[in-house]
Write a protein that holds these residues in place. Structure first.
Motif, mmCIF file in Angstrom:
data_model
loop_
_atom_site.group_PDB
_atom_site.id
_atom_site.type_symbol
_atom_site.label_atom_id
_atom_site.label_comp_id
_atom_site.label_asym_id
_atom_site.label_seq_id
_atom_site.Cartn_x
_atom_site.Cartn_y
_atom_site.Cartn_z
ATOM 1 N N SER A 90 0.835 -1.014 0.026
ATOM 2 C CA SER A 90 -0.085 0.074 0.181
ATOM 3 C C SER A 90 0.709 1.321 -0.036
ATOM 4 N N SER A 91 1.970 1.080 0.147
ATOM 5 C CA SER A 91 3.179 2.105 0.327
ATOM 6 C C SER A 91 4.398 1.664 -0.002
ATOM 7 N N PRO A 92 5.204 2.388 -0.850
ATOM 8 C CA PRO A 92 4.864 3.373 -1.660
ATOM 9 C C PRO A 92 3.666 3.118 -2.874
ATOM 10 N N VAL A 93 3.133 4.118 -3.540
ATOM 11 C CA VAL A 93 2.320 3.701 -4.604
ATOM 12 C C VAL A 93 2.527 5.065 -5.367
ATOM 13 N N ALA A 94 2.387 4.762 -6.784
ATOM 14 C CA ALA A 94 2.359 6.020 -7.848
ATOM 15 C C ALA A 94 0.953 6.188 -8.396
ATOM 16 N N GLN A 95 0.158 5.488 -8.396
ATOM 17 C CA GLN A 95 -1.231 5.570 -8.434
ATOM 18 C C GLN A 95 -2.146 4.637 -7.785
ATOM 19 N N GLY A 96 -3.437 5.175 -7.694
ATOM 20 C CA GLY A 96 -4.300 3.889 -6.987
ATOM 21 C C GLY A 96 -4.017 4.017 -5.608
ATOM 22 N N ALA A 97 -4.062 2.666 -5.042
ATOM 23 C CA ALA A 97 -3.819 2.286 -3.749
ATOM 24 C C ALA A 97 -2.844 1.285 -3.435
ATOM 25 N N LYS A 98 -2.268 0.734 -4.507
ATOM 26 C CA LYS A 98 -1.606 -0.484 -4.562
ATOM 27 C C LYS A 98 -0.261 -0.575 -5.561
ATOM 28 N N ALA A 99 0.595 -1.137 -5.060
ATOM 29 C CA ALA A 99 1.858 -1.367 -5.990
ATOM 30 C C ALA A 99 2.560 -2.730 -5.753
ATOM 31 N N ILE A 100 3.631 -2.983 -6.500
ATOM 32 C CA ILE A 100 4.334 -4.047 -6.197
ATOM 33 C C ILE A 100 5.565 -3.983 -5.675
ATOM 34 N N ARG A 101 6.022 -4.526 -4.779
ATOM 35 C CA ARG A 101 7.403 -4.637 -4.196
ATOM 36 C C ARG A 101 8.209 -5.889 -4.798
ATOM 37 N N VAL A 102 9.430 -5.591 -5.630
ATOM 38 C CA VAL A 102 10.236 -6.634 -5.937
ATOM 39 C C VAL A 102 11.378 -6.857 -5.402
ATOM 40 N N GLU A 103 11.676 -8.018 -5.178
ATOM 41 C CA GLU A 103 13.185 -8.113 -4.507
ATOM 42 C C GLU A 103 14.019 -9.202 -5.012
ATOM 43 N N VAL A 104 15.029 -9.185 -5.151
ATOM 44 C CA VAL A 104 15.804 -10.202 -5.884
ATOM 45 C C VAL A 104 17.187 -10.279 -4.906
ATOM 46 N N ARG A 105 17.650 -11.379 -4.657
ATOM 47 C CA ARG A 105 18.513 -12.027 -3.721
ATOM 48 C C ARG A 105 19.615 -12.795 -4.410
ATOM 49 N N GLN A 106 21.015 -12.834 -4.228
ATOM 50 C CA GLN A 106 21.850 -13.853 -4.865
ATOM 51 C C GLN A 106 21.235 -15.190 -4.789
#
Length: 354
Positions: free
Chosen positions: A55-71
């Motif tokens: 729900s945070s941070p977002v650019a528009q609307g109320a939702k966004a996706i958090r992407v994480e990559v680890r080795q």
């Protein structure tokens, strides 16, 4: 009588609204407003915490996706590390599309002078670098078409960046083209480009995919992905006639200090991939890929990218020369350095094979 009048007014209003609705050409949204990943065809992730709706941070609307990559994140047993979403649109030759989305690189995003892909349109073949991709390389972000950098900008962390990408898919540069707006400004005027490999279609992948030599965790956010047939479809408040794409609907919190960028372009990354579109883990809640995807991948050959007809890599002009001779020497030195960088980066990108 009053009821009949009200019904008539409602019917008239519906008739006025209907044509606008019929004319709307938004083809797909992947903006996470559903609160999950169900808008996308599937995911390639090692665990559900790597692609997390927030729900945070977002650019528009109320939702966004958090992407994480680890080795070591390698959900499909291929080259590189990744956690990506997949939308199987399979765009055929001659299709013209507008794509809009927002991306923010976390303030902790590391500096690594090697290939990193955050948005790509992969071909239906099993292996090899896709014809169109948005990359990170060191302190640059770039658009690469057929392994050539056609645009780049400094990597600025902690703020949302707005992309509007207009493309016609074709293996023929006289038919295909690209056009790009970045943060509300025209970054690439419409220009011919071979955007596709012969006999193949395109599909969308977004998240983060990178060289497996990178040891630091990488975090990036995406939001608002929309596909349409016109500029107005993906930027409703824009004037298509003026050719202007508006900026973000809402600014996201975060550091807005620009990370220092390399002056020389970082063209070409390595050979990209895709190949196996392994199914997402059961907890991802995504639709399975259609049978057509597997059929399209059977016996696919790695396309050979011809040198002829490729876009010219970006080269920054030399400035501040004290004399013609000095200017020529400085320009020659710069061009040699840029060419060396292109070669080294090209070798780096061809190290991938999945």
């Amino acid at each position: 009588m009053v009821r009949r009048t009200a019904m008539a007014v409602a019917a008239a209003a519906a008739l006025v609204w209907l044509p606008a609705a019929v004319q709307a050409s938004v083809l797909w949204r992947g903006d996470f407003e559903t609160g999950d990943l169900s808008q996308w065809s599937k995911a390639q992730i090692v665990s559900s915490d790597r692609l997390k709706v927030v729900s945070s941070p977002v650019a528009q609307g109320a939702k966004a996706i958090r992407v994480e990559v680890r080795q070591g994140d390698n959900p499909i047993g291929a080259s590189g590390n990744r956690n990506e979403l997949v939308y199987l649109s399979y765009e055929p030759r001659g299709t013209e599309r507008y794509y809009r989305w927002q991306t923010m690189f976390d303030p902790s995003y590391p500096n690594n002078s090697t290939w990193q892909v955050f948005t790509q349109w992969h071909h239906s073949g099993d292996s090899g670098s896709p014809p169109v991709e948005f990359d990170v390389y060191g302190e640059d972000i770039s658009l690469d078409v057929n392994l050539q950098t056609v645009w780049h900008a400094p990597l600025v962390r902690g703020v949302w960046h707005d992309f509007v990408f207009h493309v016609k898919w074709s293996p023929d540069e006289n038919e295909g083209f690209i056009e790009l707006w970045y943060d509300g400004e025209l970054a690439i005027a419409k220009r011919g480009a071979a955007t596709q490999f012969s006999g193949m279609t395109q599909y969308l992948k977004q998240g983060l995919y990178r060289n497996d030599t990178i040891t630091q965790d990488g975090i990036v956010f995406h939001d608002g992905f929309t596909i349409g047939e016109t500029l107005a479809d993906v930027t409703p408040s824009a004037s298509a006639d003026a050719g202007q794409a508006p900026g973000l609907d809402a600014a996201a919190p975060g550091a807005d200090a620009a990370a220092p960028g390399a002056d020389a372009a970082a063209p070409g990354r390595d050979a990209e991939i895709s190949g196996s579109d392994a199914q997402a883990p059961a907890d991802a809640g995504l639709a399975a890929s259609p049978d057509a995807e597997q059929a399209a991948r059977e016996d696919a050959q790695v396309p050979q990218v011809a040198d002829a007809g490729e876009p010219t890599p970006w080269v920054e002009p030399a400035t501040g020369c004290s004399s013609v001779a000095g200017g020529s020497s400085a320009m020659l030195g710069f061009l040699i350095g840029a060419a060396l960088l292109i070669v080294l980066r090209g070798v780096d990108r061809r190290s991938r094979d999945d």
